[in-house]
Design an enzyme around this catalytic site. Sequence first.
Site, PDB file in Angstrom:
ATOM      1  N   LYS A   1      15.195   5.991  -4.789  1.00  0.00           N
ATOM      2  CA  LYS A   1      15.818   4.684  -5.035  1.00  0.00           C
ATOM      3  C   LYS A   1      16.884   4.766  -6.146  1.00  0.00           C
ATOM      4  CE  LYS A   1      11.830   1.989  -3.365  1.00  0.00           C
ATOM      5  NZ  LYS A   1      10.978   0.785  -3.636  1.00  0.00           N
TER       6      LYS A   1
ATOM      7  N   TYR B   1      14.426  -3.556   5.354  1.00  0.00           N
ATOM      8  CA  TYR B   1      13.181  -4.141   4.828  1.00  0.00           C
ATOM      9  C   TYR B   1      12.794  -5.434   5.550  1.00  0.00           C
ATOM     10  CZ  TYR B   1      12.681  -0.953   0.820  1.00  0.00           C
ATOM     11  OH  TYR B   1      12.469   0.135   0.008  1.00  0.00           O
TER      12      TYR B   1
ATOM     13  N   ARG C   1       2.566   9.325   0.946  1.00  0.00           N
ATOM     14  CA  ARG C   1       2.161   8.144   0.166  1.00  0.00           C
ATOM     15  C   ARG C   1       1.229   8.556  -0.974  1.00  0.00           C
ATOM     16  NH1 ARG C   1       4.137   3.339   1.779  1.00  0.00           N
ATOM     17  NH2 ARG C   1       2.684   2.293   0.390  1.00  0.00           N
TER      18      ARG C   1
ATOM     19  N   THR D   1       2.275   1.484  -5.471  1.00  0.00           N
ATOM     20  CA  THR D   1       3.556   0.764  -5.509  1.00  0.00           C
ATOM     21  C   THR D   1       3.987   0.452  -6.945  1.00  0.00           C
ATOM     22  OG1 THR D   1       2.979  -0.226  -3.387  1.00  0.00           O
ATOM     23  CG2 THR D   1       4.755  -1.282  -4.618  1.00  0.00           C
TER      24      THR D   1
ATOM     25  N   ASN E   1      10.635   1.615  -8.680  1.00  0.00           N
ATOM     26  CA  ASN E   1       9.479   2.517  -8.581  1.00  0.00           C
ATOM     27  C   ASN E   1       9.814   3.872  -7.942  1.00  0.00           C
ATOM     28  OD1 ASN E   1       9.793   1.597  -5.994  1.00  0.00           O
ATOM     29  ND2 ASN E   1       7.705   0.836  -5.733  1.00  0.00           N
TER      30      ASN E   1
ATOM     31  N   HIS F   1      10.676   5.350  -1.932  1.00  0.00           N
ATOM     32  CA  HIS F   1      10.102   4.673  -0.760  1.00  0.00           C
ATOM     33  C   HIS F   1       9.489   5.733   0.134  1.00  0.00           C
ATOM     34  CE1 HIS F   1       9.852   2.283   2.968  1.00  0.00           C
ATOM     35  NE2 HIS F   1      10.290   3.384   3.558  1.00  0.00           N
TER      36      HIS F   1
ATOM     37  N   GLU G   1      12.292   4.044  10.881  1.00  0.00           N
ATOM     38  CA  GLU G   1      13.076   4.189   9.641  1.00  0.00           C
ATOM     39  C   GLU G   1      13.979   5.419   9.698  1.00  0.00           C
ATOM     40  OE1 GLU G   1       9.814   1.986   6.706  1.00  0.00           O
ATOM     41  OE2 GLU G   1      10.309   4.090   6.369  1.00  0.00           O
TER      42      GLU G   1
HETATM   43  P1  ADP Z   1       5.468   0.449  -0.830  1.00  0.00           P
HETATM   44  O1  ADP Z   1       6.891   0.818  -1.229  1.00  0.00           O
HETATM   45  O2  ADP Z   1       4.462   1.051  -1.746  1.00  0.00           O
HETATM   46  O3  ADP Z   1       5.190   0.722   0.638  1.00  0.00           O
HETATM   47  P2  ADP Z   1       5.714  -2.349  -0.090  1.00  0.00           P
HETATM   48  O4  ADP Z   1       6.130  -1.849   1.260  1.00  0.00           O
HETATM   49  O5  ADP Z   1       4.594  -3.332  -0.160  1.00  0.00           O
HETATM   50  O6  ADP Z   1       5.341  -1.121  -1.063  1.00  0.00           O
HETATM   51  O7  ADP Z   1       6.956  -3.027  -0.800  1.00  0.00           O
HETATM   52  C1  ADP Z   1       8.253  -2.487  -0.675  1.00  0.00           C
HETATM   53  C2  ADP Z   1       8.883  -2.440  -2.041  1.00  0.00           C
HETATM   54  O8  ADP Z   1       9.034  -3.767  -2.529  1.00  0.00           O
HETATM   55  C3  ADP Z   1       8.043  -1.720  -3.115  1.00  0.00           C
HETATM   56  O9  ADP Z   1       8.243  -0.324  -3.144  1.00  0.00           O
HETATM   57  C4  ADP Z   1       8.494  -2.394  -4.386  1.00  0.00           C
HETATM   58  O10 ADP Z   1       9.683  -1.790  -4.900  1.00  0.00           O
HETATM   59  C5  ADP Z   1       8.809  -3.797  -3.933  1.00  0.00           C
HETATM   60  N1  ADP Z   1       7.660  -4.664  -4.210  1.00  0.00           N
HETATM   61  C6  ADP Z   1       6.477  -4.688  -3.592  1.00  0.00           C
HETATM   62  N2  ADP Z   1       5.651  -5.599  -4.117  1.00  0.00           N
HETATM   63  C7  ADP Z   1       6.346  -6.180  -5.107  1.00  0.00           C
HETATM   64  C8  ADP Z   1       6.051  -7.208  -6.041  1.00  0.00           C
HETATM   65  N3  ADP Z   1       4.866  -7.834  -6.049  1.00  0.00           N
HETATM   66  N4  ADP Z   1       7.013  -7.549  -6.914  1.00  0.00           N
HETATM   67  C9  ADP Z   1       8.209  -6.945  -6.903  1.00  0.00           C
HETATM   68  N5  ADP Z   1       8.550  -5.934  -6.044  1.00  0.00           N
HETATM   69  C10 ADP Z   1       7.632  -5.570  -5.170  1.00  0.00           C
HETATM   70 MG    MG Z   2       6.116  -0.098   2.286  1.00  0.00          MG
END
Ligand code: ADP
Ligand code: MG
Length: 137
Positions: free
Chosen positions: A8, A48, A85, A91, A112, A115, A126
């Site tokens: 990212k 997304y 993962r 996350t 974070n 992805h 994707e």
């Molecule tokens: P992951 O990336 O672990 O698969 P998700 O698919 O649930 O997580 O969410 C996509 C991205 O959205 C996350 O990597 C994170 O950057 C952001 N995100 C998820 N949950 C939150 C939240 N509660 N507040 C802010 N950003 C979030």
């Molecule tokens: Mg995800």
Amino acid sequence: MLTLSIIKPGAVARNNIGKINAMIESAGFKIIAQKMIAITKTAAEKFYEIHKNMPFYGDLCSYMSSGKIVVQVLEGGSDAVLKYREIMGATDPLKAADGTIRKLYGVSIDDNAVHGSDSDENAANEIAFFFSGLELL
Ligand code: ADP
Ligand code: MG
């Protein structure tokens, strides 16, 4: 099997591409395709789309279009999606296990570091979003 990884904007800006790739390779993945690109907010919204009803959707899509990203296709074993993962970590970097990419290189839940796809079906979609068949040969 394959999974899609994205380094990212924050991790790219902090000069962590090489260190993250070293962790990916050390974990046994082969990076079979990789490119550094910038995407528009519209493209991020499409990528997304499954999160479009989440409160963080707008901020997430703005963030993902705020700077260069590195998109990459990782080849792992039969459980590449899960295995990636695992090394990414939770996350929220504050909750991620020690030694995971997000713990080491993430700063906040928005920023974070990486992805990773969450299922084989989503990984295929994707990968097709970012890469042509020619780039995957
Ligand atoms: P992951 O990336 O672990 O698969 P998700 O698919 O649930 O997580 O969410 C996509 C991205 O959205 C996350 O990597 C994170 O950057 C952001 N995100 C998820 N949950 C939150 C939240 N509660 N507040 C802010 N950003 C979030
Ligand atoms: Mg995800």
